[in-house]
Design an enzyme around this catalytic site. Sequence first.
Site, PDB file in Angstrom:
ATOM      1  N   HIS A 267       0.834  -1.207   0.000  1.00 39.04           N
ATOM      2  CA  HIS A 267       0.000   0.000   0.000  1.00 39.04           C
ATOM      3  C   HIS A 267       0.872   1.262   0.000  1.00 39.04           C
ATOM      4  CE1 HIS A 267      -3.532   2.523   1.204  1.00 39.04           C
ATOM      5  NE2 HIS A 267      -2.575   3.244   1.740  1.00 39.04           N
ATOM      6  N   GLU A 268       1.758   1.361   0.985  1.00 40.60           N
ATOM      7  CA  GLU A 268       2.625   2.545   1.068  1.00 40.60           C
ATOM      8  C   GLU A 268       3.540   2.600  -0.157  1.00 40.60           C
ATOM      9  OE1 GLU A 268       1.734   4.650   3.209  1.00 40.60           O
ATOM     10  OE2 GLU A 268       0.523   3.319   4.470  1.00 40.60           O
ATOM     11  N   HIS A 271       1.878   4.532  -2.810  1.00 41.23           N
ATOM     12  CA  HIS A 271       2.048   5.981  -2.595  1.00 41.23           C
ATOM     13  C   HIS A 271       3.442   6.410  -3.067  1.00 41.23           C
ATOM     14  CE1 HIS A 271      -1.578   6.884  -0.356  1.00 41.23           C
ATOM     15  NE2 HIS A 271      -1.332   6.003   0.586  1.00 41.23           N
ATOM     16  N   GLU A 297      -4.601   7.845  -2.760  1.00 39.52           N
ATOM     17  CA  GLU A 297      -5.137   6.564  -2.266  1.00 39.52           C
ATOM     18  C   GLU A 297      -5.537   5.652  -3.419  1.00 39.52           C
ATOM     19  OE1 GLU A 297      -4.928   5.301   0.663  1.00 39.52           O
ATOM     20  OE2 GLU A 297      -4.101   7.126   1.539  1.00 39.52           O
TER      21      GLU A 297
HETATM   22 ZN    ZN Z   1      -2.667   5.316   2.042  1.00 41.58          ZN
END
Ligand code: ZN
Length: 502
Positions: A267-268, A271, A297
């Site tokens: 997830h990160e 980003h 996101e």
């Molecule tokens: Zn996030």
Amino acid sequence: MERTTEELTGLLRSLVAKMKAYQHAQTVMYFDAATVAPPGSAEDRGKTLAVFSEVTYGLQTGEETGKLLSALRERTEELDPVTRREVSELWRDYERTKKIPMEEYVAYQVLLNEADAVWHKAKTESDWPAFEPYMEKIVAFNRKLAGWLAPEKKPYDALLDEYERGLTMEKCDAFFAVLRERLVPLIRQIAEKGKQPEDIFAGKDFPVEQQRKLSDWLMAAIGIDREYCAIGETEHPFTDGSSKHDVRITTHYYVNDPLSSLFSVVHEGGHALYELHVADGLQDTVLAGGVSMGIHESQSRFFENIIGRSRGFIRNLLPELRELFPAQMAGVTEEDLYRAANVARPSLIRTEADELTYSLHVMLRYELEKQLMDGSLAVADLPAAWNAKVKEYLGLDVPDDRSGVLQDSHWSGGAIGYFPSYALGSAYGAQLLAKMKESMDVDAVVASGDLTPVLDWLTERIWSKGSLYDPQVIFEQAAEAPFDPTYYTDYLIGKYSALYSL
Ligand SMILES: [Zn+2]
């Protein structure tokens, strides 16, 4: 004597360089505070941050800045498109920040630094009363902030717009209504009829040292250049990006649950990929960086769920897990792992929620924030209201505030109005996937273990553009269509009906 356009843009460049230097230092200080800084350092850091905030406030709103921007605004036709956009964004910031009284702005930064430290401790000890007075002040400030920024709007609308330009309660209500209508029945159906897979990790330990190696593998697998991206460990995973040459992500390792950190890293990592791929031409401008939380996101949730929880990714992950954890993974098949990564079961913690029930976690936060901002919910009643909503949407009892109202770092960080961007981002991601599939066999690319075509597609359509356009424009350019949440609900219904044979 009047300055030439060249002189004015030269002054603009040195102003932006200063602003970015202070931002860089503040970002690094924040990362340091969350990772290795000793707990006793909070007070001194607060003093430093107060000085920094005063300087950045001055740079953003000072008379010189106002004059410079006004002069440049009179010559927009002589500016190149990047500078023109920079001037318009800086002017927006100038007008916005000027509405906030400086003493209040600085005091709030100091409050947040303190609140963050108090929240960390309160969460560990599940001690809501310790955090409550800070939450009172944060909510009070945000109500004032909304009034300063957009007195003509309802307070929560003013805040939503801060995180996702153009977002309103009206749009959120319509969006969440689609999710509620289409997903809640599916979640019920799974709870009633769906057979849950056996817990393949039960009773096993996954040493943190080995999990760290897994993080390295994951970052490489999704195409992160470690030369410019570091990984640290924090209570709550996050990503910090100062520039495309300095991005840091964090994760949290749980010995008995390797999937938690695994999906946090992916997830990160999503980003991070966004920040790492901003066009070189935007480097050193105020446009270097993701355009909004919703679009951000959409990238992180795309990697976490659409890529990370796909069959192809799981197939490539399994040999790595077997090598790092031979005893723990003995007898675990690809199907077992795929199902373990895609269990849909109501749970208490948002960051660990499955893809299907995730948006309910966001919806409940959205509804509580809405009530906090319109004054129909008092901060003191927040834990009880939280627990009631968890019961209503997820059917669960919250055993302690650590697993309830204290779990997220957003409120202690001052962010009210941020949460909807998670659900919105997930929905953006599903629509982008549909578009991507028109020109690419995405499943085959993921299964090949080389994500380059996916990375290139996202670089061209989203990442490279930084903040050159408004979020909605960037999304519509990438998707070649207006936003439509049914792509997301169709994607989830398709995926989970197959998983649970419904
Ligand atoms: Zn996030």
